[in-house]
Every structure is written in structure tokens, then in C-alpha cells.
Design an enzyme around this catalytic site. Structure first.
Site, PDB file in Angstrom:
ATOM      1  N   ARG A 293     109.058  -7.931 -60.834  1.00  0.00           N
ATOM      2  CA  ARG A 293     107.605  -8.118 -60.927  1.00  0.00           C
ATOM      3  C   ARG A 293     107.231  -9.270 -60.009  1.00  0.00           C
ATOM      4  O   ARG A 293     107.619 -10.424 -60.217  1.00  0.00           O
ATOM      5  CB  ARG A 293     107.227  -8.458 -62.373  1.00  0.00           C
ATOM      6  CG  ARG A 293     105.711  -8.583 -62.598  1.00  0.00           C
ATOM      7  CD  ARG A 293     105.057  -7.213 -62.586  1.00  0.00           C
ATOM      8  NE  ARG A 293     103.710  -7.248 -63.156  1.00  0.00           N
ATOM      9  CZ  ARG A 293     102.582  -7.141 -62.449  1.00  0.00           C
ATOM     10  NH1 ARG A 293     102.638  -6.987 -61.128  1.00  0.00           N
ATOM     11  NH2 ARG A 293     101.411  -7.161 -63.041  1.00  0.00           N
TER      12      ARG A 293
ATOM     13  N   GLU B 162     109.375   2.688 -61.209  1.00  0.00           N
ATOM     14  CA  GLU B 162     110.541   2.374 -60.394  1.00  0.00           C
ATOM     15  C   GLU B 162     111.805   2.372 -61.246  1.00  0.00           C
ATOM     16  O   GLU B 162     112.850   2.926 -60.857  1.00  0.00           O
ATOM     17  CB  GLU B 162     110.318   0.987 -59.771  1.00  0.00           C
ATOM     18  CG  GLU B 162     111.324   0.577 -58.711  1.00  0.00           C
ATOM     19  CD  GLU B 162     110.909  -0.744 -58.082  1.00  0.00           C
ATOM     20  OE1 GLU B 162     110.371  -0.720 -56.971  1.00  0.00           O
ATOM     21  OE2 GLU B 162     111.115  -1.799 -58.722  1.00  0.00           O
TER      22      GLU B 162
END
Length: 1063
Positions: free
Chosen positions: A36, A103
Site C-alpha cells: 500500500r 493484486e
């Protein structure tokens, strides 16, 4: 590094099988970082990326240009698929990004389908928050869920996110705690460097047929505990590719281990260099300890001390002595948690002796694979000119699926013309290739002397024979039991014991090449003179010996198989009598000899199929044959009478099976007091049988004697016969003397007439089982005062009337019956009197298509199966299923045809539609009643099976099959099942009992929730868990937890972890 679940198999399989070029070059990226950005791009993940690249590790680190929206782009998908190792960095806001979660889903997909390695890093979050989706992860997913309400596709997407987070968090990974970050990163980089710098073993120049076998061995690693150690055995004959397979597996799984070691050629090296040198090699390759040992006793404690905390992959290749295992891998406690030891050997018993339960027998190449490998070896190309097609197929047939043989043949014939191929193959069929012979003979040389002799007998003369016949003949040859010696040969992969297709007969067979190896050993006893060999089987050699008609003291066994088209042998019939050591003579011919034959007095076995005369050879009546123990005249079309056999006083086995014109049997057959086996089955014209006074008799076969009208009189006690088979005869009752069969346990009766069961059968002390097929089965006119001992009664398509009037009589006489099965029996009502029959615990009603009503069942009934009883009314089904008292606390297993019944109300948890159902428990392992029904909505012939999955500590999974808690292995659709499951008993019976029990105890003591999932699967697994199966199969599930054993506060039917939120 913190272990959080199972590791992962790392490499693309084909690249490892080839091992050229090195596998790291087969990927665009060696590492893929998933993170992230707002949490760690410019801090931890950025620093990790720099450290990896500084160490020459090509790493994917996405930039903002790839994140062009809320979904991952095709370029990012390609980057994931082209990466070898994935490092997802789970940080505080990771789950708030739908991009990161998509992902991760694709990373997990590569993890499952392409066997890539995932190394999760938990940075600023607890692994349990990721695993159970609570804390910040629970909050983020709750927001996603609120946003997705009303959107079916996005809700499915959310479900995949949750599953991916759980699976990733259960893998081994790194958990960052406050400290020096650079040290933490250094540890990760070192771990990754070790993985990608390992050198793979060369597996094979052309790894044909390896792919599926690697995956099959890999499946043996499944359902193992992370903190357990696993030993796996790979066995099979020499030349089949055990070492090649072991190298491929070693390359395939090496990434998941801390240290790895492959010790080659243990058999050869231990004999040349002593075992202590192999211990030194093991220590050097795993922990880098360069040490000189004085004795193996010094190496054992050092190996245990240095390796018992390390996760090791150890392969011991070509082991042939138990001592080798004892000093290199003596026990599971020698190695650290998660270690795997792989042993290859020719000797299955060696694996059993070392306590290795998970084994894999190497498979031969099929015809297509064999052709492909041979083309590559002989032509360096898989496309070959059509003129070679016949010789290629011939060479593949000769190799019998052995890769080593194909490699040798292909190399020898590389660049040769078709004519040279034919000439070479002609030579191989006469005299085996020396290089092939040498490799195959290693297992033979390791046998004891008598085991070698038994192997040669089987290879030369008994290939394909039934196991019973081989044991019988070899017992006559050598004396004593042959079971152990035959088992040794099977364990050493020299022979195989198994069933032919659609046959219940157990046969002894062996690979053609191994049989040829045995025959060549015998041929080498005297290459030029067959009369000097111990065994003869080749027709031309036998004819040559018979025509010489000379004295002989070498030949022990002759096995002659002549086709009907072969001309009769022109000899005077005296040669056999001059063979002083001939003990076994086997003839399969209807025109072997024109005249009389002289047999040697020392003959022990004579087996003559298709004998061409009407009576047994005259020579048997002009002298005594005190040594003959086995006499077989099966399938003799012209044999009409069995004459006086009193000249065979020590005969133990006598068979004249399928002699269709046999009419008369001499009374002397009933006086052979050593006779143990008598086979008359298939003699369709035989009407009567002489009285029997055979105290030693163990087996009497009279089946398919269609004209036989009466059972022979039994003139004295016969204690050893346990079963009588009179199927397809005209026998309608038993004589009073039948009760002299004092050891009789069961009878099998099949026919189309009327059979009257005698009353005296209740006095036979051991008699307990009756199998009746098609007969009108009539009870005796007068009942004995003694109750019958029969416990098992099977009626197949019998016209026995089972009505309210008749069944009470049956149950009165068979008052001790425990198991009653009727298949295809025509009756409508199972009467109420069944309630009073206390001993009955199993009732099988199969294809009783007229059965309409079940009025009552016994108090102790446990199993009730009404498979395919399509007329059974709904009230009977409801009364059986809805009666909670009937099932409460009992191990019932009921099955009925599917009607319109609902799931009974006494099931606390009910589910309609999905192919699985779950619940969670704590504090105590429960017992449950499981209700389920299945129905295909469309045309389907798919069989189903039920799996029970246990998930302990969030990650440890153990799977049970239906077969482990009921006698049923496959499920019939359009039926209802109600099954009792004692989970604690299942745990006790599991092969991993100690590991599983330890895990369960730990979880129960911590009051952790344990997840139990019950799941229907396609038996073929072609439709398992896919959309087609879910759409086509309509299911109902119900679970009832037995309350006297569990507090319902300790049972949950929805995931208890999702109810919690940690802030």
C-alpha cells in the site's frame, strides 16, 4: 522468521525438470513487491526494494502509472505472472485498497496454479488481524461490503479478497516488531538470496512423463502439519526412473526449506566409502560442518543436534539397507519442524520397516510417452520419418515402459538405419542387452538363495498365474509356506501381486524385462545345452531335450505351452522318466503326445490343461507316486472319467475344473486322507459324487456343476472346511451327514429351483452365514428347539416371500441374525415384528423396487440402507428421519430414496443449495448427526463423495473421507443420507493421530474456535467445486449436535471470528 502455515512449492515445473537454463532466468522478475503506497512506499517497502536491487535481485516495484484506477491493469497482471517470489507487505491500510486486494487475489492464483513462493511481511499489523479480518482489516472490509451492497459481482469479489487474505496470512512470513529496520530487511534479503542462488540438479536430458508423477508425489506432502516431519518413500524396480523423479521433486520443492541435501547413490557409496562418509556429506551440505568422523555412532548425535531445529529437505537416493536409514535419518525427531525426507529404493519392505507410511510406486511410461522419449534419444527430435514407425513401436513394446531401457536402446541405435534397428531388436529378444541386464539384476543379487530360486520359478514358468496356484505349486516344490518369500519378491519390486481387470482373482505378474532378466539368468547356466539348465519353458529347447531321451539330473521344472496348431511332438514318451530331479511338470496342450508317457517317481506337481484322452494317463496306475502333491487336469474337453487314484497317497490338491464331459469319478477319490483342496467346478455333466472321508480337506468347490443333483455324503468329521459353494448346481438340499462339516461357517447357494434348508443346520456350531441367489428359499418343515447361530443372511433376487406372515418365522428361526441384506427381493412391507428382533443392527434393502412401507425397525438397528427402493412411501421416510429419539446418541447410518421431505426439525442448522456446510466448536470435540440429500438438476452420471475438513489454529487442515466413518465410499444422488459422525473417534483413527490430537488439544485449551467443513465433491474431481457442479446439484444439509456431549454455547454455525472487531 515466523511460521504461519504451510510453505509453498516454488518453481515452474518444466523449468525444474529440465534444470537448464537455471530457473531464475525463466522469470522476468525474481521478486514482486505488493504494498500500500501511502503506508510504505517511501519508507519500509522503498528500503526493501533498494536492498534487494543492491544485492542483484531483479525486483518489481510498481509506480503510480500502473495504478490507473480501482482495478489492476493487464501490464500489472503480466508482471505478477512473470515473477518468481511474491512479498505482500501487509500494512495498516493495505485492505482499504481494492487495487491491493485484487493484486493479492492474482498472487494467490499464481501460488496455487503455478506453485510460486509467497513470503508475507506483516508491517505494523498483527498476522491474526489479516488472517481473521479484524482490527483495521475488519473495518476496511466492512466499508467495502457496505459499498458493494446490491452488486452481486462485487460481493463475489469481496469474498475472494477475504479468502486471499486468510490464505496469505497462513503462510510462513516475517512479522516486524519495533527495532532496527535495516536488520529486519537484511534478514529478508538473505532469505531471498538463498532461495534464488541455489543450484538445481540436472534431472534428465528429456524429462518425458515426469510432470504428472512429480505432482502425485507432491500430493503426499498435503495434509501435513507445519510443525511435523514427513518421510516419503518412492519405490519401484531398477531402471524405472526413481532417481530421476527424486531429483525433479527436489528441484520443485527446494525453495520452501531452510537447508537442502541430496545424497546420491546411497547403496553404491555406502558399500565403497562406509556410511560415516555419507554422514559427513549430510552435515557439510546442510550446516556447512566439515568434519571427519571415526564411526557412524559419532555422526548420529551430531546430526540430531545440528539439524533438529532446521527445516530440512533431505533426499536419500537408492537405499537398499535399513542401516543406511538408521544412521542418516533415524527418526522424525532428528529434523526440525516442516522437514521432509524422501527415500528412493527398490525395496518397499525397507520403507515399512522404517515406519514410513506415505509411499509412491513409480509408474511406467505409457506408449505415447515411450515413443516420445525414444524419438528424442534416437533422433534428437520428436518428429521421425514414417519408415521408422514399426521399429519404434517394437522398441517401445520391448522396453515395457522403462525409461532407462529406452535411453539405452535409443542411444545404441542413434543414427542407425531401419534394417539395423530390426537386427538389434532381434538380438535383444534372444539375448537381453548386458547393460540393461546388469541394472535389473541388482535386486536379484540381493535376495537369499531360496528367494532367488522362487523368483526364477515365477519368472520362467508362473508369470500371470493366480497367487493361490503359485503358492500351492511352490509349496509342493519347497515345502513350508510360500507367502513370506513371495511377499519379499513383491516388496523388492521384482514381482507384482494384483487383480486383472474385472476379476476377483489375485494374480502374480512381473514386468516383461524383469521376467527376461530371470530367464537370462537360467539360460546362462548353460547357454548352448538346454538339458543342463534347471528350468525349461521354450518349446524348441524342450523338444530338443525330449528327443535326446537321455538321463538328466539338472532339470527341475518344465513348463510347456503348445498352441492347438502346433504339431504333436514325435518322441517315445520315456524322457520325463529319466529326469531324476524333475519335480514340476506343466503342460498346456491338447496334442502334446501321441502315446503313453513315463513320469518320474519324484514328481511333485503335474498340471496338464487340455489333456487329450478320456481318462488320466495309464502310467499313474502301474506304480506308486508317493511324492505327487498337486495334480491338475483342468479344461480337459475329452476327459470323461477319473479312474482309481489310490496310487497317489500323499496328494494334497486335485483339480479337474471345467472338464465339461466328465461323467464318472472313482470312489477312491473320497479316501485320499491327505487331500486338502478338491475342485470339481464347471463339470456340467457330472450327476453324482462319491462319498467323502477326507479328514484333511479344507476346500471343496462344486459350483457350476449344473447336473449335480445331490451333495456328496460326508463319512467322517471334516473340521477344516469353512465355506461351501454350490452355486449353479441342481442340489436342492443337504444330506444328514452334511453336519459332519463341523468347521463350516458359510454356504453360497445360487440356482433357479427350490432349496430346502435342513433343520439340523442350527446344530452346526460355527455355521453363521447364508448367501442365497435366485433360489426359492424354503425353511425346514420342523423347527429345531435350538436357535440358529446364523448372524449374516444375504438374499439376492430370491423369490422368498417376506410378508407379515412369513418374516416372523424367518426371524424366529434366525433369531441371532445381526445383518440382513436383500437385493432385488420382491416384497412390499417390512412388518412391525422387526421391532422385536433385538440382535439386528444392519438392514440392507437394495433395489427392492416393490417395497412400499417400513412399519418398524429393531431397537439396536444402526445401519438401514434402502438404496434404489423407489416405491418406499414418504410416511416411512419421515418416521425414520423425524424420530429424534431413534438417532439421539446412536451411531446410525440411514439412507433412503429422495422424496419431498424437509430437513427434520431436530437439526439445529439447516442449509439448502450450497455443496458444503460448516460449523465451529470449542472446549470439546463434538459428535454430530449429519443430514444431506443430493439431486442433479440436469443429466449427470457423476458420483459424489463427502469430505470432512478440519481447520485448527486458523491454518492446519486435515481431511477425512466418508469411508473413514461409514462403510459407504461413494454417494448415490437422488437419495437422503443421515449419518452419525464421532469426530473424536475419527481423530483417533487418523494416520496423523498424534499431530492432529496435539493441534486439537492446544486449540481446545486456548478456547479457540475450530472450524469443521463438510463438503460434497465430484468423485472424478472433474466438476469439483466449479460453477457447473454448483448449478447442477441441488443439496440440503442439516447438522444436529448431541447435547449431552456438548454445551451449545461452544457451537457456532457462522464464523465466530467475523463477529469480533478489534480496534
Amino acid at each position: 522468521m515466523v511460521a504461519k502455515g504451510k510453505g509453498i512449492y516454488s518453481f515452474i515445473l518444466l523449468s525444474f525438470l529440465m534444470a537448464t537454463p537455471p530457473p531464475s532466468y525463466d522469470f522476468t522478475y525474481q521478486v514482486f513487491l505488493s504494498f500500500r503506497g501511502i503506508d510504505t512506499r517511501y519508507s519500509f517497502t522503498g528500503n526493501l526494494y533498494k536492498a534487494l536491487t543492491d544485492n542483484g535481485i531483479h525486483t518489481f516495484f510498481d509506480d503510480d502509472s500502473l495504478q490507473g484506477g480501482h482495478e489492476i491493469t493487464p501490464s500489472l497482471v503480466k508482471a505478477i505472472e512473470d515473477s518468481r517470489i511474491f512479498i505482500p507487505v501487509f500494512s495498516i491500510h493495505y485492505a482499504s485498497s481494492s487495487f491491493c486486494l485484487d493484486e493479492l487475489v492474482h498472487i494467490i492464483h499464481c501460488f496455487k496454479t503455478k506453485k510460486r513462493l509467497i513470503l508475507p511481511v506483516f508491517y505494523g499489523v498483527e498476522p491474526s488481524h489479516v488472517r481473521h479480518q479484524n482490527g483495521s482489516y475488519g473495518e476496511a472490509l466492512a466499508k467495502h461490503e457496505a459499498r458493494f451492497q446490491g452488486n452481486k459481482d462485487n460481493m463475489e469479489r469481496l469474498k475472494k479478497w477475504k479468502l486471499a487474505l486468510n490464505q496469505a496470512a497462513n503462510l510462513s512470513g516475517y512479522h516486524y516488531t519495533p527495532g532496527y529496520e535495516y536488520k529486519f530487511i537484511k534478514g529478508i534479503v538473505k532469505y531471498i538470496s538463498n532461495k534464488i542462488n541455489r543450484v538445481s540438479l540436472h534431472v534428465a536430458e528429456y524429462p518425458v512423463g515426469l510432470h504428472s508423477q512429480v505432482l502425485q508425489v507432491k500430493s503426499l506432502f498435503d495434509n501435513r502439519s507445519d510443525d511435523g516431519v514427513l518421510m516419503v518413500g518412492i519405490y519401484g524396480p531398477g531402471g524405472l526412473g526413481k532417481s530421476t523423479l527424486a531429483r525433479a521433486i527436489y528441484n520443485f520443492v527446494a525453495d520452501q526449506f531452510e537447508d537442502i541435501c541430496f545424497i546420491h547413490n546411497v547403496r553404491e557409496n555406502s558399500s565403497q566409502n562406509n556410511l560415516k562418509h555419507l554422514q559427513e556429506e549430510l552435515l557439510l551440505k546442510t550446516v556447512g560442518l566439515d568434519i571427519t568422523l571415526g564411526d557412524v555412532s559419532e555422526g548420529i548425535p551430531i546430526i540430531k543436534e545440528r539439524l533438529h531445529r532446521k527445516k530440512i529437505l533431505l533426499v536419500l537416493d537408492d537405499v537398499d539397507k535399513l542401516k543406511q536409514l538408521q544412521v542418516l535419518a533415524g527418526g522424525l525427531d532428528w529434523f526440525g519442524a516442516g522437514s521432509i525426507v524422501i527415500i528412493t529404493t527398490r525395496d518397499k519392505h525397507l520403507l515399512t520397516s522404517h515406519g514410513i507410511q506415505r509411499t509412491y510406486v513409480v509408474k511406467e511410461l505409457n506408449g505415447k510417452e515411450g515413443l516420445e522419449l525414444l524419438r528424442w534419444m534416437a533422433f534428437k527430435n520428436n518428429k521421425v520419418h514414417s519408415s521408422y514407425e514399426d521399429v519404434l513401436n517394437r522398441a517401445v513394446a520391448y522396453a515395457s515402459g522403462f525409461p532407462l531401457v529406452l535411453e539405452i536402446v535409443g542411444s545404441n541405435l542413434f543414427g542407425k538405419r531401419v534394417e539395423e534397428w530390426k537386427y538389434t531388436l532381434d538380438g535383444y529378444e534372444k539375448i537381453p542387452n548386458k547393460e540393461i541386464q546388469k541394472i535389473l539384476k541388482i535386486s536379484f543379487d540381493a535376495l537369499e538363495e531360496e528367494e532367488q530360486s522362487v523368483f526364477l520359478d515365477i519368472a520362467c514358468c508362473f508369470k500371470g498365474c493366480s497367487l493361490t496356484e503359485v503358492e500351492e505349486i511352490l509349496h509342493a516344490q519347497y515345502g513350508g509356506s510360500m507367502t513370506h518369500r513371495i511377499q519379499v519378491l513383491a516388496e523388492k519390486s521384482l514381482i507384482k501381486i494384483g487383480h486383472f481387470e474385472q476379476s476377483c482373482i489375485c494374480n502374480v505378474t512381473l514386468h516383461d524385462l524383469i521376467a527376461e532378466m530371470g530367464k537370462e539368468i537360467v539360460r546362462q547356466e548353460s547357454p548352448k545345452k538346454p538339458e543342463k539348465r534347471s528350468r525349461l519353458w521354450f518349446r524348441e529347447d524342450i523338444i530338443q531335450v525330449l528327443e535326446k531321451n537321455a538321463e538328466n539330473s539338472d532339470i527341475e521344472i518344465i513348463s510347456l505351452d503348445c498352441g492347438s496348431s502346433e504339431a504333436a511332438i514325435d518322441w517315445n514318451g520315456m524322457a520325463f522318466g529319466k529326469m531324476k530331479r524333475l519335480t514340476t511338470l506343466i503342460i498346456k496342450s491338447d496334442n502334446f503326445s501321441k502315446g503313453s508317457i513315463d513320469f518320474p517317481s519324484n514328481l511333485r506337481v503335474l498340471k496338464w490343461q487340455k489333456y487329450h484322452l478320456q481318462c488320466i494317463p495309464y502310467c499313474f496306475f502301474n506304480k506308486m507316486f508317493v511324492n505327487i502333491k498337486v495334480l491338475k487336469f483342468d479344461n480337459c474337453e475329452y476327459l470323461t472319467q477319473i479312474s482309481d487314484v489310490s496310487c497317489l497317497p500323499n496328494l494334497e490338491s486335485f483339480s479337474f475344473e471345467n472338464c465339461e464331459n466328465l461323467i464318472t469319478i472313482h470312489s477312491s477319490i473320497g479316501l485320499l486322507n491327505k487331500l486338502e483342496f478338491l475342485n470339481v467346478s464347471g463339470c456340467i455333466k457330472l450327476k453324482s459324487f462319491p462319498p467323502l472321508m477326507l479328514a484333511s480337506l479344507k476346500k471343496l468347490k462344486l459350483s457350476h456343476c449344473k447336473s449335480l443333483q445331490s451333495f456328496p455324503e460326508i463319512l467322517g468329521k471334516i473340521e477344516n472346511i469353512e465355506d461351501i459353494d454350490i452355486r449353479e448346481t441342481s442340489i436342492e438340499d443337504f444330506p444328514v451327514s452334511f453336519q459332519n462339516l463341523t468347521g463350516l461357517i458359510s454356504i453360497s447357494i445360487k440356482g433357479h429351483g427350490v432349496f430346502r434348508l435342513p433343520s439340523f443346520i442350527s446344530k452346526m456350531p460355527k455355521f453363521s452365514s447364508i448367501w442365497v441367489h435366485q433360489y426359492h428359499f424354503i425353511m425346514p418343515r420342523q423347527f429345531s428347539t435350538m436357535s440358529s447361530n446364523v448372524k449374516w443372511l444375504y438374499l439376492y433376487e430370491s423369490n422368498l416371500s417376506v410378508s407379515d406372515e412369513y418374516l416372523p418365522i424367518v426371524l424366529t428361526w434366525f433369531s441371532n441374525v445381526e445383518e440382513l441384506n436383500r437385493v432385488g427381493v420382491n416384497f412390499k412391507i417390512l412388518p412391525e415384528c422387526l421391532k422385536e428382533h433385538c440382535p439386528l443392527h444392519e438392514l440392507g434393502l437394495f433395489s427392492c423396487k416393490s417395497l412400499d412401507e417400513i412399519k418398524g425397525i429393531g431397537l439396536n438397528l444402526v445401519i438401514l440402507s434402502a438404496l434404489d427402493c423407489k416405491s418406499l412411501n414418504s410416511s416411512s421416510r419421515r418416521s425414520m428421519l423425524g424420530n429424534q429419539e431413534l438417532h439421539e446418541g446412536r451411531t446410525t447410518h440411514f439412507c433412503f430414496p429422495l422424496g419431498s421431505e424437509r430437513i427434520p426439525e431436530w437439526f439445529e442448522h439447516r442449509s439448502i443449495g450450497p455443496t458444503r456446510i460448516s460449523f465451529w466448536f470449542r472446549n470439546k470435540i463434538p459428535s454430530i448427526a449429519l443430514f444431506f440429500s443430493t439431486k442433479w438438476m440436469y443429466d449427470h452420471n457423476e458420483k459424489l463423495q463427502l469430505r470432512v475438513n478440519l481447520f485448527v489454529n486458523g491454518g492446519y487442515k486435515y481431511t477425512f473421507s466418508l469411508k473413514e466413518f461409514t462403510e459407504v465410499s461413494l454417494l448415490e444422488t437422488n437419495h437422503i443420507y443421515l449419518i452419525y459422525i464421532d469426530l473424536e473417534e475419527l481423530v483417533h483413527r487418523s494416520e496423523n493421530y498424534e499431530k492432529l490430537e496435539s493441534k486439537l488439544k492446544e486449540a481446545l485449551l486456548k478456547n479457540e474456535w475450530i472450524h469443521m467443513e463438510l463438503k460434497l465433491e465430484s468423485y472424478s474431481k472433474l466438476a469439483d467445486d466449479n460453477d457447473e457442479m454448483r448449478k447442477s446439484l441441488h443439496t440440503k444439509f442439516g447438522i444436529h449436535v448431541f447435547k449431552e456431549e456438548n454445551n451449545l454455547e461452544d457451537i457456532e454455525f457462522t464464523n465466530p471470528y467475523r463477529k469480533r472487531k478489534s480496534y
